[in-house]
Scaffold this active site. Sequence first.
Site, PDB file in Angstrom:
ATOM      1  N   GLU A  90      19.184 -39.869  43.171  1.00  0.00           N
ATOM      2  CA  GLU A  90      18.961 -39.787  41.731  1.00  0.00           C
ATOM      3  C   GLU A  90      19.836 -38.701  41.093  1.00  0.00           C
ATOM      4  O   GLU A  90      20.219 -37.735  41.763  1.00  0.00           O
ATOM      5  CB  GLU A  90      17.490 -39.469  41.443  1.00  0.00           C
ATOM      6  CG  GLU A  90      16.573 -40.611  41.830  1.00  0.00           C
ATOM      7  CD  GLU A  90      15.100 -40.333  41.571  1.00  0.00           C
ATOM      8  OE1 GLU A  90      14.396 -41.269  41.209  1.00  0.00           O
ATOM      9  OE2 GLU A  90      14.655 -39.182  41.736  1.00  0.00           O
ATOM     10  N   CYS A 103      22.858 -33.296  36.109  1.00  0.00           N
ATOM     11  CA  CYS A 103      22.256 -32.680  37.289  1.00  0.00           C
ATOM     12  C   CYS A 103      22.475 -33.664  38.447  1.00  0.00           C
ATOM     13  O   CYS A 103      21.966 -34.775  38.432  1.00  0.00           O
ATOM     14  CB  CYS A 103      20.775 -32.454  37.002  1.00  0.00           C
ATOM     15  SG  CYS A 103      19.879 -31.778  38.393  1.00  0.00           S
ATOM     16  N   CYS A 110      16.797 -33.807  51.850  1.00  0.00           N
ATOM     17  CA  CYS A 110      17.137 -32.405  52.106  1.00  0.00           C
ATOM     18  C   CYS A 110      16.405 -31.960  53.364  1.00  0.00           C
ATOM     19  O   CYS A 110      15.257 -32.326  53.581  1.00  0.00           O
ATOM     20  CB  CYS A 110      16.719 -31.526  50.920  1.00  0.00           C
ATOM     21  SG  CYS A 110      17.109 -29.769  51.168  1.00  0.00           S
ATOM     22  N   CYS A 114      11.228 -27.369  51.447  1.00  0.00           N
ATOM     23  CA  CYS A 114      10.447 -26.447  50.610  1.00  0.00           C
ATOM     24  C   CYS A 114       9.182 -27.190  50.162  1.00  0.00           C
ATOM     25  O   CYS A 114       9.260 -28.343  49.732  1.00  0.00           O
ATOM     26  CB  CYS A 114      11.257 -26.002  49.396  1.00  0.00           C
ATOM     27  SG  CYS A 114      12.818 -25.227  49.840  1.00  0.00           S
ATOM     28  N   CYS A 117       8.727 -29.064  46.640  1.00  0.00           N
ATOM     29  CA  CYS A 117       9.831 -29.897  46.135  1.00  0.00           C
ATOM     30  C   CYS A 117       9.720 -31.324  46.668  1.00  0.00           C
ATOM     31  O   CYS A 117       9.577 -31.532  47.875  1.00  0.00           O
ATOM     32  CB  CYS A 117      11.152 -29.265  46.577  1.00  0.00           C
ATOM     33  SG  CYS A 117      12.598 -30.294  46.292  1.00  0.00           S
ATOM     34  N   CYS A 333      12.862 -30.452  37.356  1.00  0.00           N
ATOM     35  CA  CYS A 333      13.243 -29.752  38.592  1.00  0.00           C
ATOM     36  C   CYS A 333      12.287 -30.074  39.716  1.00  0.00           C
ATOM     37  O   CYS A 333      11.072 -29.951  39.556  1.00  0.00           O
ATOM     38  CB  CYS A 333      13.175 -28.238  38.386  1.00  0.00           C
ATOM     39  SG  CYS A 333      14.294 -27.624  37.181  1.00  0.00           S
TER      40      CYS A 333
END
Length: 340
Positions: A90, A103, A110, A114, A117, A333
Site C-alpha cells: 500500500e 507515503c 516488515c 513492532c 504497527c 501511520c
Amino acid sequence: MNDALELNFADWEKIFLDMNEPKFRAKQVCEWIYAKKIFEYESMTNLSKALREKLPGEIFISMPILIKQQNSRDGTRKYLWQLNDGKRIESVLINHGDHKTACISSQVGCALGCVFCATGTLGLSRNLTKSEILGQFLTMEKLNSGDINNIVFMGMGEPLLNERNVFDAIKILNDKRMRNLGARHITISTSGIVPGIEDLADFEIPLRLSVSLHATNDNLRAKLMPNVSKLYSLQKLVDALRHYKSRTGERITIEYALIDRVNDDAQYAYELAALLDGLEPYVNLIPFNAIPSRTDLKRSSESRIKNFCAALRELRIEFELRKEKGSDIMAACGQLAASK
Ligand code: SAH
Ligand code: SF4
C-alpha cells in the site's frame, strides 16, 4: 530484458550508445517517464518510429497494478498495488491543501514486528525493488495528474533494511535529469537501524531523517519494538544520531506515538529530553492509531496528551502534535497492511 525503472541516467545513456543512438535519447526518454509520466514508448513522439518499435523488446516499463483506491474524507488517498509476483503493498497520498506528500512502502511487510504497527504483524515477505519503489510514486503522480511535492518512506517496511534499493531509488528521484525531486523533499523514517543511519550520515543526498522512537528506555522499547531493540540499544541509536547530526548538521525528527498509559506518562517526556540532550530534535507526536490485532492498545486521552505536551514545552523541546490523516480508511501511520 531490462526494467526501465531500474536504470539510472548513465545506464540509459549507455543503452542508447549501444543501440547506435545519440546519448540525448536518455534525456528524452527520462523526460517522458519521470516528468510527463508517459509509460508507453508509442506515445514518446520525439523518438523515431523505428526506435519506438524497438524499445519495448529491449526495456520494459512496468508499473504496480492498482487494485483498489480509497479516498478519505480529509483528502487522503490509499492505494493497494499488486506487484509482478502477485504480492501486495500500500501507499498513501496526503493532501495538505497546496502540497502533496506520497507515503511510500519499501518492503512487503516488515521483519521488525513492532507491537503497535499493523505492518509489523505481517512479518517480512521481501524487499521492494528500485522499480517497485519508484513505480508507486510515479503511478500516484500519474493518477493525480500532477507532481507530488514530497516523498516519505513511511509506508510498509523498514527502509534502512532495504538500503541499497531505497538509496538508489532516491538518487533517481533526485537526479535533475530524471525526477528532479529536491533532497529537502525526501524523508526516510527508521525504527533505529544504526548502520543505515551511519550510511545516511555519508549519503550524497542531504535528505531528511525521521526516527521512530516511541520509548525512552530500553525496557519499554523491548516491549514495544522487540526486534529492533534487540539489534541496537537506545544508547547505540543515540550515538548514531549524534554522529549523523555532527556530520550533516541536519536536524533530526523524532516520531513518538502516544499510547494510552503505555508511553504517555509525563515522566517519559523528561526521559526523552535527557536521552536526546544536545541533539535538539524536532518531535512529532502522533496520536496512536488503532490496529485490529492489538485492541488493548488505545490512543491517549486528551488530558494525557496535554500533560505530555506541557512537559515537552517545559523542557523546551520543540514539537508538533500531528493531526492524523486518513484514519477512516485505515491509511494513518501504522495502519498499512495491504488487505484486499
Ligand atoms: N519502518 C519505518 C518506516 C515506517 S514509518 C519506521 O518504523 O520508522 C511508519 C510510522 O508510523 C513510524 O513512525 C511508526 O513507528 C509509526 N506507527 C506505527 N504504528 C503506528 C500506530 N498504530 N499509530 C501511530 N503511529 C504508528
Ligand atoms: Fe516495521 Fe516500522 Fe512497523 Fe516497526 S513501525 S513494524 S519498523 S514498519
